[in-house]
Design a protein around this motif. Structure first.
Motif, PDB file in Angstrom:
ATOM      1  N   GLY A 106     -21.362 -34.400  29.639  1.00 23.09           N
ATOM      2  CA  GLY A 106     -20.316 -35.406  29.714  1.00 23.09           C
ATOM      3  C   GLY A 106     -19.857 -35.657  31.137  1.00 23.09           C
ATOM      4  O   GLY A 106     -20.374 -35.078  32.101  1.00 23.09           O
ATOM      5  N   HIS A 107     -18.863 -36.498  31.274  1.00 22.55           N
ATOM      6  CA  HIS A 107     -18.372 -36.904  32.583  1.00 22.55           C
ATOM      7  C   HIS A 107     -16.854 -37.011  32.565  1.00 22.55           C
ATOM      8  O   HIS A 107     -16.233 -37.207  31.523  1.00 22.55           O
ATOM      9  CB  HIS A 107     -18.967 -38.264  32.986  1.00 22.55           C
ATOM     10  CG  HIS A 107     -20.466 -38.284  33.017  1.00 22.55           C
ATOM     11  ND1 HIS A 107     -21.191 -37.756  34.054  1.00 22.55           N
ATOM     12  CD2 HIS A 107     -21.371 -38.750  32.120  1.00 22.55           C
ATOM     13  CE1 HIS A 107     -22.482 -37.897  33.812  1.00 22.55           C
ATOM     14  NE2 HIS A 107     -22.616 -38.500  32.642  1.00 22.55           N
ATOM     15  N   ALA A 118     -13.114 -36.869  32.216  1.00 22.05           N
ATOM     16  CA  ALA A 118     -12.250 -36.128  31.302  1.00 22.05           C
ATOM     17  C   ALA A 118     -13.019 -35.504  30.150  1.00 22.05           C
ATOM     18  O   ALA A 118     -12.556 -34.540  29.532  1.00 22.05           O
ATOM     19  CB  ALA A 118     -11.165 -37.058  30.760  1.00 22.05           C
ATOM     20  N   ALA A 119     -14.193 -36.058  29.858  1.00 19.89           N
ATOM     21  CA  ALA A 119     -15.005 -35.532  28.750  1.00 19.89           C
ATOM     22  C   ALA A 119     -15.991 -34.460  29.199  1.00 19.89           C
ATOM     23  O   ALA A 119     -16.799 -33.976  28.405  1.00 19.89           O
ATOM     24  CB  ALA A 119     -15.762 -36.681  28.083  1.00 19.89           C
ATOM     25  N   ARG A 120     -15.926 -34.066  30.458  1.00 19.12           N
ATOM     26  CA  ARG A 120     -16.885 -33.096  30.981  1.00 19.12           C
ATOM     27  C   ARG A 120     -16.645 -31.708  30.385  1.00 19.12           C
ATOM     28  O   ARG A 120     -15.523 -31.231  30.297  1.00 19.12           O
ATOM     29  CB  ARG A 120     -16.778 -33.014  32.506  1.00 19.12           C
ATOM     30  CG  ARG A 120     -17.795 -32.083  33.146  1.00 19.12           C
ATOM     31  CD  ARG A 120     -17.648 -32.125  34.651  1.00 19.12           C
ATOM     32  NE  ARG A 120     -16.336 -31.622  35.060  1.00 19.12           N
ATOM     33  CZ  ARG A 120     -16.142 -30.577  35.855  1.00 19.12           C
ATOM     34  NH1 ARG A 120     -17.167 -29.923  36.348  1.00 19.12           N
ATOM     35  NH2 ARG A 120     -14.936 -30.188  36.176  1.00 19.12           N
ATOM     36  N   VAL A 121     -17.739 -31.075  29.975  1.00 21.52           N
ATOM     37  CA  VAL A 121     -17.708 -29.708  29.452  1.00 21.52           C
ATOM     38  C   VAL A 121     -18.646 -28.859  30.303  1.00 21.52           C
ATOM     39  O   VAL A 121     -19.801 -29.233  30.518  1.00 21.52           O
ATOM     40  CB  VAL A 121     -18.151 -29.654  27.982  1.00 21.52           C
ATOM     41  CG1 VAL A 121     -18.259 -28.207  27.502  1.00 21.52           C
ATOM     42  CG2 VAL A 121     -17.185 -30.435  27.105  1.00 21.52           C
TER      43      VAL A 121
END
Length: 264
Positions: A24-25, A27-30
């Motif tokens: 992800g990227h 704010a959605a990065r994990v």
């Protein structure tokens, strides 16, 4: 000031340096793996454990060349996998790595023997008769070679999968929850065979598991939390593994409570 990652030691079958995997990227990065440095010694049985979401399966997939890290390096023996193009990476997986998964991944139309030698057939190679006999004897399948998967028990099917992983003489076998679909008796048989693959056949095994009893078959257990190795156990017992997991769970829960984090 950041420290340089440790050098790869001699006698190491698999090594990771600065291994990071993100999905992800923004704010959605994990972050699944967080700059991991870890070695797996040759000729030993290693287990990787951790809570759900700790990154243990992601680590195995990156080490085995089944997934690409966001950054960092993986070495199989003296080979830096990042320097391989797709064709050479495929050859490395085919010739130097064996895989055993929770699902047996056998072809139902083929006999046990045909499933075992399938990697060699795809490569256009014939099995070495002496090695094939040794592998078949090691997994106890001499009287089941003409049976198809539907005629075998779950434990027997996993033994076929293990023989298939061994037949190419791999340097390292990656096993992802290999007893997850088996009853306790069949699971113990498969774990004993993985142990024998190290002790008798000289292979290296890296196994992902959630089961302390399974981990007790290993020489060493690496524990992951939040994508990082946080602890190791040598000569593990099921009780010591359980105690370590409980301690890690307690520490993680206290940390999350202190930060107001919500855990699933």
């Amino acid at each position: 000031m950041s420290l340089a990652p440790p050098p790869v030691r001699a006698g190491v079958a698999v090594a990771a340096r600065g291994l990071r995997k993100e999905y992800g990227h923004a704010a959605a990065r994990v972050v699944a793996l967080d700059d991991v440095d870890v070695d797996f010694a040759a000729g030993a049985f290693h287990a990787v454990m951790g809570p759900s979401g700790s990154g243990k399966s992601t680590l195995m997939h990156c080490l085995a060349g089944l997934d690409s890290p966001t950054r960092g390096t993986v070495r199989i023996g003296d080979t830096d996998t990042a320097r391989l193009d797709d064709r050479r990476l495929t050859l490395l997986r085919r010739d130097r790595i064996g895989f055993v998964f929770q699902r047996f991944n056998l072809l139902p139309a083929l006999t046990a023997e045909e499933n075992i030698v399938l990697p060699l057939a795809i490569a256009g190679r014939r099995p070495e008769p002496a090695w094939l006999r040794r592998v078949v004897a090691a997994v106890g399948l001499a009287d089941r070679l003409r049976h198809r998967p539907g005629e075998l028990s779950g434990g027997q099917q996993q033994r076929v999968a293990l023989a298939r992983a061994l037949v190419t003489r791999p340097e390292v076998i990656f096993a992802d929850e290999p007893t997850g679909n088996l009853d306790s008796r069949s699971g113990a048989e498969v774990l004993r065979l993985l142990r024998e693959a190290v002790d008798t056949l000289g292979r290296t095994v890296v196994m992902v598991t959630h089961d302390p009893v399974a981990a007790a078959y290993a020489d060493r257990v690496v524990f992951l939390v939040d994508g990082r190795p946080v602890r190791e156990l040598a000569a593990p017992t099921a009780e010591r593994v359980r105690d370590t997991l409980a301690g890690l769970a307690s520490t993680t829960a206290s940390r999350d409570a202190g930060t107001g984090a919500v855990t699933a």
